[in-house]
Scaffold this motif. Structure first.
Motif, PDB file in Angstrom:
ATOM      1  N   GLY A   1       0.780  -1.239   0.000  1.00 29.18           N
ATOM      2  CA  GLY A   1       0.000   0.000   0.000  1.00 29.18           C
ATOM      3  C   GLY A   1       0.805   1.280   0.000  1.00 29.18           C
ATOM      4  N   GLY A   2       2.097   1.244  -0.194  1.00 34.83           N
ATOM      5  CA  GLY A   2       2.891   2.457  -0.285  1.00 34.83           C
ATOM      6  C   GLY A   2       2.970   3.203   1.030  1.00 34.83           C
ATOM      7  N   VAL A   3       2.857   4.540   0.948  1.00 32.39           N
ATOM      8  CA  VAL A   3       3.070   5.377   2.125  1.00 32.39           C
ATOM      9  C   VAL A   3       1.943   5.242   3.142  1.00 32.39           C
ATOM     10  N   ARG A   4       0.765   4.825   2.705  1.00 30.16           N
ATOM     11  CA  ARG A   4      -0.361   4.707   3.642  1.00 30.16           C
ATOM     12  C   ARG A   4      -0.110   3.652   4.699  1.00 30.16           C
ATOM     13  N   ALA A   5       0.608   2.605   4.336  1.00 30.65           N
ATOM     14  CA  ALA A   5       0.811   1.494   5.259  1.00 30.65           C
ATOM     15  C   ALA A   5       1.532   1.916   6.536  1.00 30.65           C
ATOM     16  N   PRO A   6       2.715   2.553   6.450  1.00 26.46           N
ATOM     17  CA  PRO A   6       3.377   2.957   7.687  1.00 26.46           C
ATOM     18  C   PRO A   6       2.614   4.023   8.452  1.00 26.46           C
ATOM     19  N   LEU A   7       1.893   4.906   7.740  1.00 25.91           N
ATOM     20  CA  LEU A   7       1.111   5.934   8.426  1.00 25.91           C
ATOM     21  C   LEU A   7      -0.012   5.303   9.250  1.00 25.91           C
ATOM     22  N   LEU A   8      -0.730   4.369   8.652  1.00 27.08           N
ATOM     23  CA  LEU A   8      -1.809   3.690   9.376  1.00 27.08           C
ATOM     24  C   LEU A   8      -1.256   2.840  10.505  1.00 27.08           C
ATOM     25  N   GLY A   9      -0.185   2.098  10.224  1.00 25.03           N
ATOM     26  CA  GLY A   9       0.412   1.266  11.261  1.00 25.03           C
ATOM     27  C   GLY A   9       0.898   2.090  12.438  1.00 25.03           C
ATOM     28  N   GLY A  10       1.561   3.231  12.145  1.00 28.23           N
ATOM     29  CA  GLY A  10       2.041   4.099  13.213  1.00 28.23           C
ATOM     30  C   GLY A  10       0.917   4.702  14.019  1.00 28.23           C
ATOM     31  N   ALA A  11      -0.157   5.120  13.323  1.00 28.27           N
ATOM     32  CA  ALA A  11      -1.308   5.683  14.029  1.00 28.27           C
ATOM     33  C   ALA A  11      -1.964   4.637  14.930  1.00 28.27           C
ATOM     34  N   GLY A  12      -2.074   3.404  14.423  1.00 30.01           N
ATOM     35  CA  GLY A  12      -2.655   2.334  15.237  1.00 30.01           C
ATOM     36  C   GLY A  12      -1.831   2.057  16.478  1.00 30.01           C
ATOM     37  N   LEU A  13      -0.511   1.995  16.319  1.00 28.65           N
ATOM     38  CA  LEU A  13       0.362   1.760  17.474  1.00 28.65           C
ATOM     39  C   LEU A  13       0.277   2.913  18.469  1.00 28.65           C
ATOM     40  N   ALA A  14       0.183   4.149  17.960  1.00 25.20           N
ATOM     41  CA  ALA A  14       0.076   5.309  18.849  1.00 25.20           C
ATOM     42  C   ALA A  14      -1.212   5.237  19.683  1.00 25.20           C
ATOM     43  N   LEU A  15      -2.302   4.859  19.065  1.00 29.36           N
ATOM     44  CA  LEU A  15      -3.559   4.717  19.799  1.00 29.36           C
ATOM     45  C   LEU A  15      -3.453   3.623  20.859  1.00 29.36           C
ATOM     46  N   LEU A  16      -2.773   2.536  20.548  1.00 28.66           N
ATOM     47  CA  LEU A  16      -2.630   1.447  21.517  1.00 28.66           C
ATOM     48  C   LEU A  16      -1.688   1.840  22.662  1.00 28.66           C
ATOM     49  N   VAL A  17      -0.671   2.648  22.366  1.00 33.16           N
ATOM     50  CA  VAL A  17       0.187   3.167  23.435  1.00 33.16           C
ATOM     51  C   VAL A  17      -0.620   4.079  24.357  1.00 33.16           C
ATOM     52  N   LEU A  18      -1.456   4.937  23.769  1.00 34.18           N
ATOM     53  CA  LEU A  18      -2.328   5.795  24.569  1.00 34.18           C
ATOM     54  C   LEU A  18      -3.290   4.952  25.402  1.00 34.18           C
ATOM     55  N   LEU A  19      -3.738   3.835  24.846  1.00 35.65           N
ATOM     56  CA  LEU A  19      -4.596   2.918  25.598  1.00 35.65           C
ATOM     57  C   LEU A  19      -3.882   2.423  26.854  1.00 35.65           C
ATOM     58  N   VAL A  20      -2.613   2.065  26.728  1.00 28.43           N
ATOM     59  CA  VAL A  20      -1.856   1.581  27.882  1.00 28.43           C
ATOM     60  C   VAL A  20      -1.800   2.650  28.975  1.00 28.43           C
ATOM     61  N   VAL A  21      -1.592   3.905  28.578  1.00 33.77           N
ATOM     62  CA  VAL A  21      -1.543   5.003  29.542  1.00 33.77           C
ATOM     63  C   VAL A  21      -2.879   5.143  30.260  1.00 33.77           C
ATOM     64  N   VAL A  22      -3.967   5.105  29.508  1.00 29.78           N
ATOM     65  CA  VAL A  22      -5.304   5.224  30.102  1.00 29.78           C
ATOM     66  C   VAL A  22      -5.598   4.034  31.005  1.00 29.78           C
ATOM     67  N   GLU A  23      -5.216   2.840  30.566  1.00 27.76           N
ATOM     68  CA  GLU A  23      -5.488   1.628  31.343  1.00 27.76           C
ATOM     69  C   GLU A  23      -4.769   1.653  32.689  1.00 27.76           C
ATOM     70  N   ARG A  24      -3.553   2.144  32.721  1.00 26.41           N
ATOM     71  CA  ARG A  24      -2.778   2.164  33.962  1.00 26.41           C
ATOM     72  C   ARG A  24      -3.391   3.097  34.997  1.00 26.41           C
ATOM     73  N   ARG A  25      -4.147   4.082  34.539  1.00 22.58           N
ATOM     74  CA  ARG A  25      -4.764   5.045  35.461  1.00 22.58           C
ATOM     75  C   ARG A  25      -6.208   4.698  35.784  1.00 22.58           C
TER      76      ARG A  25
END
Length: 456
Positions: free
Chosen positions: A238-262
């Motif tokens: 998928g070209g440039v969209r692939a890393p952008l989507l993958g990075g955004a997904g990982l960022a949301l999951l990292v934010l999830l970890v922060v919310v979950e810990r609190r």
């Protein structure tokens, strides 16, 4: 002195109890059958759907992709809802939604309505599957029924795959593509009616003291769907969209970890991942599913490009895997009586790694058949052993989430494998080397099982 024979009244009670147990096991298995039958049968109906709606292949693929994305994105939410609101409620809601979505897809006048039906089918599956697995663990807490119920569910899943692959084309040819969806409607309606009668009421304690964290629910579903979209794009170059989507997904999951810990009410309680037994089971299932992706997705392409088979012929050539899976699902309870789940899973995964290695190096289609069958024969015991270890070991009030995490590994493991293996092919690496990489992943899973899952 010998024990007295059971009285006629006791025998009747035992038979009635066994009959009810079988009925519940078959009901729970129906959820797996409904989910997997459509997921494979619809692939055979895609050309007919494309002809009716005049769709390009790239657009047509969303009929399959949207369903898979919906399941993967909402599984963890579905599992948590089971724990908070009760398994019976969620199971019945999932069956009702699955039945209605099948009717909507089957009667769809245009692509938008068809895609809405497919999306709803995926969401319904994401709620029904953890409800079925957690109910199985909760209702059957002793042997031989504990292993037996997971064996019945595995048998239904592999049978649905075989039926969908073999009968989807027949149904489409004889009755039209709409009946691929409509044929599941009476099955779902019957399962819903039986569930109202058979499934026990949710325990009052199942809904007390627990809440659904809305922020975590949004983050986990959004993070997973964006990550899975990114992995799908990588697999499709998928070209440039692939890393952008993958990075955004990982960022949301990292934010999830922060919310979950609190959070006082986390979506996934830390103890579920701290257990070596469950962590080992999750990793083992993820690596198995990655190997299965190498076997089916990469194997299908290899059969077409290396050996000149058509797509239909490649699917038929791979059917021994499904046949072996159906047969081996019945062997789980017998093996569990003699060996530990750990021993069974390690041995079966090692044999899967050997079979994939021999498939990659066989050199001809006829030589692959026994090794394809061997993979299938090892698959049933792997599923039964891991579900028994992972879900049954979880706390009673967390079994929905534990079931969802287990099922989620199949989607994440498969999506990661597709992205990695398709990238390797795109880089010019030969099919044989890619399949051997899949075998190494499965072998690593066997080793992780040996190291992480404790002896009983």
């Amino acid at each position: 002195m010998t024990d007295a024979a059971p009285s006629p009244t006791a025998r009747v009670a035992q038979e009635r109890s066994a009959g009810r147990s079988w009925a519940i096991a078959l009901l729970l298995a129906s959820a797996s059958f409904l989910v997997l039958f459509d997921s494979l049968a619809v692939a055979t109906a895609l050309p007919a759907i494309g002809d009716e709606f005049a769709l390009r292949p790239g657009v047509l693929q969303w009929v399959v992709s949207l369903y898979s994305l919906s399941i993967g994105a909402f599984l963890i939410l579905g599992g948590r809802v089971c724990d908070v609101w009760g398994r019976r409620r969620v199971m019945m809601a999932g069956l009702a939604m699955c039945t209605g979505a099948g009717l909507l897809a089957g009667l769809a006048p245009n692509l938008a309505v068809l895609l809405a039906g497919r999306g709803l089918q995926g969401v319904a599956a994401a709620f029904a599957l953890p409800a079925a697995l957690s109910t199985a663990a909760g209702e059957f807490d002793t042997e031989p029924w504990r292993s037996r119920v997971f064996s019945v569910i595995a048998f239904a899943a592999w049978s649905a795959g075989l039926a969908g692959a073999m009968l989807g084309g027949v149904v489409t040819t004889q009755f039209g593509w709409r009946w691929v969806f409509l044929v599941t409607v009476p099955v779902g309606a019957a399962a819903l009616a039986v569930a109202r009668v058979l499934l026990p009421a949710d325990r009052p304690g199942a809904v007390s003291g627990q809440r659904l964290n809305v922020a975590s629910a949004v983050l986990v579903s959004a993070g997973l769907i964006v990550l899975l979209l990114g992995l799908q794009e990588i697999g499709g170059h998928g070209g440039v969209r692939a890393p952008l989507l993958g990075g955004a997904g990982l960022a949301l999951l990292v934010l999830l970890v922060v919310v979950e810990r609190r959070s006082a009410y986390p979506m996934v309680k830390p103890g579920l991942l701290a257990s070596r037994r469950r962590a080992g089971s999750y990793l083992a299932f993820g690596t198995y599913c990655a190997g299965y992706t190498a076997l089916i997705v990469i194997g299908s392409q290899a059969l077409q490009e290396r050996y000149g088979l058509s797509a239909d012929a490649a699917g038929l050539a791979l059917s021994p895997v499904l046949v072996g899976g159906v047969v081996s699902s019945t062997l789980g309870p017998l093996l569990m009586r003699r060996f530990s789940s750990r021993t069974i899973v390690v041995t079966a995964m090692a044999l899967c790694a050997v079979s994939l290695t021999l498939i990659a190096t066989s050199g001809s289609v006829p030589r692959m058949v026994p090794w394809l069958l061997l993979w299938g024969l090892c698959s049933g015991p792997i599923y039964v052993g891991l579900t028994r270890e992972c879900i049954s070991d979880a706390p009673e009030d967390d079994r929905g989430t534990a079931s969802a995490l287990f099922e989620c590994m199949s989607h994440l493991g498969g999506a990661l494998a597709v992205a990695a293996f398709m990238t390797m092919l795109g880089a010019g690496i030969a099919f044989r080397s890619v399949e051997l990489s899949g075998a190494l992943v499965v072998a690593a899973g066997a080793l992780l099982t040996l190291l992480l899952i404790p002896r009983r």
